[in-house]
Motif scaffolding. Sequence first.
Motif, short mmCIF file in Angstrom:
data_model
loop_
_atom_site.label_atom_id
_atom_site.label_comp_id
_atom_site.label_asym_id
_atom_site.label_seq_id
_atom_site.Cartn_x
_atom_site.Cartn_y
_atom_site.Cartn_z
N THR A 25 0.71 -1.26 0.08
CA THR A 25 0.01 -0.17 0.00
C THR A 25 0.81 1.37 -0.05
O THR A 25 0.53 2.22 -0.54
N ALA A 26 1.85 1.33 0.96
CA ALA A 26 2.76 2.21 1.00
C ALA A 26 3.51 2.63 -0.22
O ALA A 26 3.84 3.85 -0.90
N TRP A 27 4.18 1.56 -0.81
CA TRP A 27 4.91 1.63 -2.37
C TRP A 27 3.88 2.28 -3.32
O TRP A 27 4.17 3.19 -3.96
N SER A 28 2.44 1.67 -3.27
CA SER A 28 1.78 2.27 -4.44
C SER A 28 1.44 3.59 -4.32
O SER A 28 1.00 4.55 -5.32
N PHE A 29 1.02 4.03 -2.88
CA PHE A 29 0.83 5.60 -2.66
C PHE A 29 1.98 6.39 -3.15
O PHE A 29 2.06 7.52 -3.50
N ASP A 30 3.29 5.92 -2.88
CA ASP A 30 4.29 6.77 -3.33
C ASP A 30 4.37 6.46 -4.83
O ASP A 30 4.84 7.74 -5.50
N ARG A 31 4.06 5.68 -5.45
CA ARG A 31 4.06 5.73 -6.90
C ARG A 31 2.88 6.77 -7.57
O ARG A 31 3.20 7.33 -8.39
N LEU A 32 1.80 6.77 -6.82
CA LEU A 32 0.88 7.75 -7.02
C LEU A 32 1.33 9.15 -7.02
O LEU A 32 1.14 10.13 -7.78
N ARG A 33 2.23 9.29 -5.80
CA ARG A 33 2.85 10.81 -5.65
C ARG A 33 3.75 11.22 -6.68
O ARG A 33 3.74 12.26 -7.25
N LEU A 34 4.48 10.19 -7.14
CA LEU A 34 5.47 10.25 -8.39
C LEU A 34 4.69 10.93 -9.56
O LEU A 34 5.20 11.89 -10.13
N TRP A 35 3.35 10.23 -10.01
CA TRP A 35 2.79 10.64 -10.88
C TRP A 35 2.40 12.01 -10.77
O TRP A 35 2.29 12.68 -11.71
N LEU A 36 1.58 12.28 -9.78
CA LEU A 36 0.81 13.55 -9.62
C LEU A 36 1.94 14.85 -9.40
O LEU A 36 1.67 15.88 -9.87
N GLU A 37 3.05 14.27 -8.65
CA GLU A 37 3.85 15.23 -8.37
C GLU A 37 5.06 15.56 -9.43
O GLU A 37 5.24 16.83 -9.90
N HIS A 38 5.48 14.69 -9.98
CA HIS A 38 6.33 14.59 -10.99
C HIS A 38 6.19 14.18 -12.25
O HIS A 38 7.09 14.26 -13.47
N GLY A 39 4.97 13.89 -12.71
CA GLY A 39 4.59 13.48 -14.09
C GLY A 39 5.35 12.01 -14.26
O GLY A 39 5.47 11.84 -15.64
N VAL A 40 5.88 11.36 -13.56
CA VAL A 40 6.33 10.07 -13.69
C VAL A 40 5.12 9.01 -13.87
O VAL A 40 4.73 8.41 -12.98
N PRO A 41 4.88 8.51 -15.06
CA PRO A 41 3.68 7.42 -15.06
C PRO A 41 4.07 6.32 -14.36
O PRO A 41 5.11 5.89 -14.26
N PRO A 42 2.89 5.67 -13.71
CA PRO A 42 3.09 4.56 -12.87
C PRO A 42 3.94 3.53 -13.50
O PRO A 42 4.59 2.68 -13.09
N GLU A 43 3.67 3.22 -14.79
CA GLU A 43 4.08 2.21 -15.42
C GLU A 43 5.98 2.29 -15.52
O GLU A 43 6.62 1.53 -15.42
N ARG A 44 6.30 3.74 -15.84
CA ARG A 44 7.81 3.95 -15.87
C ARG A 44 8.23 3.80 -14.44
O ARG A 44 9.30 3.52 -14.28
N ALA A 45 7.31 4.26 -13.49
CA ALA A 45 8.06 4.25 -12.17
C ALA A 45 8.27 2.86 -11.54
O ALA A 45 9.22 2.55 -10.91
N GLN A 46 7.45 2.04 -12.21
CA GLN A 46 7.57 0.50 -11.86
C GLN A 46 8.99 0.17 -12.60
O GLN A 46 9.78 -0.91 -12.04
N ARG A 47 8.96 0.47 -13.88
CA ARG A 47 10.31 -0.07 -14.45
C ARG A 47 11.58 0.53 -13.69
O ARG A 47 12.63 -0.10 -13.80
N ASN A 48 11.39 1.69 -13.41
CA ASN A 48 12.62 2.31 -12.59
C ASN A 48 12.67 1.34 -11.21
O ASN A 48 14.08 1.05 -10.96
N ALA A 49 11.88 0.99 -10.66
CA ALA A 49 11.87 0.09 -9.42
C ALA A 49 12.69 -1.19 -9.75
O ALA A 49 13.59 -1.56 -9.20
N GLY A 50 12.30 -1.80 -10.98
CA GLY A 50 12.80 -3.08 -11.38
C GLY A 50 14.36 -2.68 -11.76
O GLY A 50 14.94 -3.69 -11.32
N ARG A 51 14.48 -1.73 -12.38
CA ARG A 51 16.05 -1.63 -12.89
C ARG A 51 16.80 -1.23 -11.60
O ARG A 51 17.87 -1.99 -11.34
#
Length: 235
Positions: A139-165
Amino acid sequence: MRAVYVEALIAAPVERVWSATQDPTAHRRWDVRFSRIDPVPGTTPARFRYSTTVLPGVRIGGHGVHAGERTRPDGTCTSALHFGSDDPRSLIASGSGYWRYVPGPGGVRFLTGYTYATRWGPLGRLADLVFRPLFGWATAWSFDRLRLWLEHGVPPERAQRNAGRELALRVLAVTGVGALVASVTDGSATAAGAVLAASVVVLALPPRLHTPAARCRRRPPDRLAARPPSVLEKL
């Protein structure tokens, strides 16, 4: 069992946070806990069905009902739900929770509190000792992914790829350190300690700015945050 609580401060207008969390198509993009969220048309209160992938090729479905209060006298918004699953493979039998949106000078405090009952008897309660903290982390990881999307314009899909890399790089770094130490030592206890220490340092490095992490409050800071909204009682 103690309820799960997660809170993120999102520097975005409350309208954007509300839209990104109440629209099912947007919701499932950032929330790792769900693979699909499908509203049931023509239902009041609004009902929905959901599914989540627990293992490759294994999906567990569930159902829920929710209602929201978009505008309240104190300026906050709330959304409450009951949820459950009839799938005997699901540890979660039924539960309830809420989202609260609290606008402030630094943005929107987007917070959730929820709890659930388990199935499988004593075995389920034992499994939940591991599952509940993991579910809270997701839940916390997902909330932070939402924050990155709305604050920095990082789409959730890209954020997940960033985490994987980033995870792959950390694993490679730990593996490399181990291989290097093994090549210059005889596998002594001192060498093993060096590998362990290096591994701890590599894994403890903070994530990069655009990589989601559990950067969220995990305990309610006040009574309002911890109190379920009254709309929950009407569902």
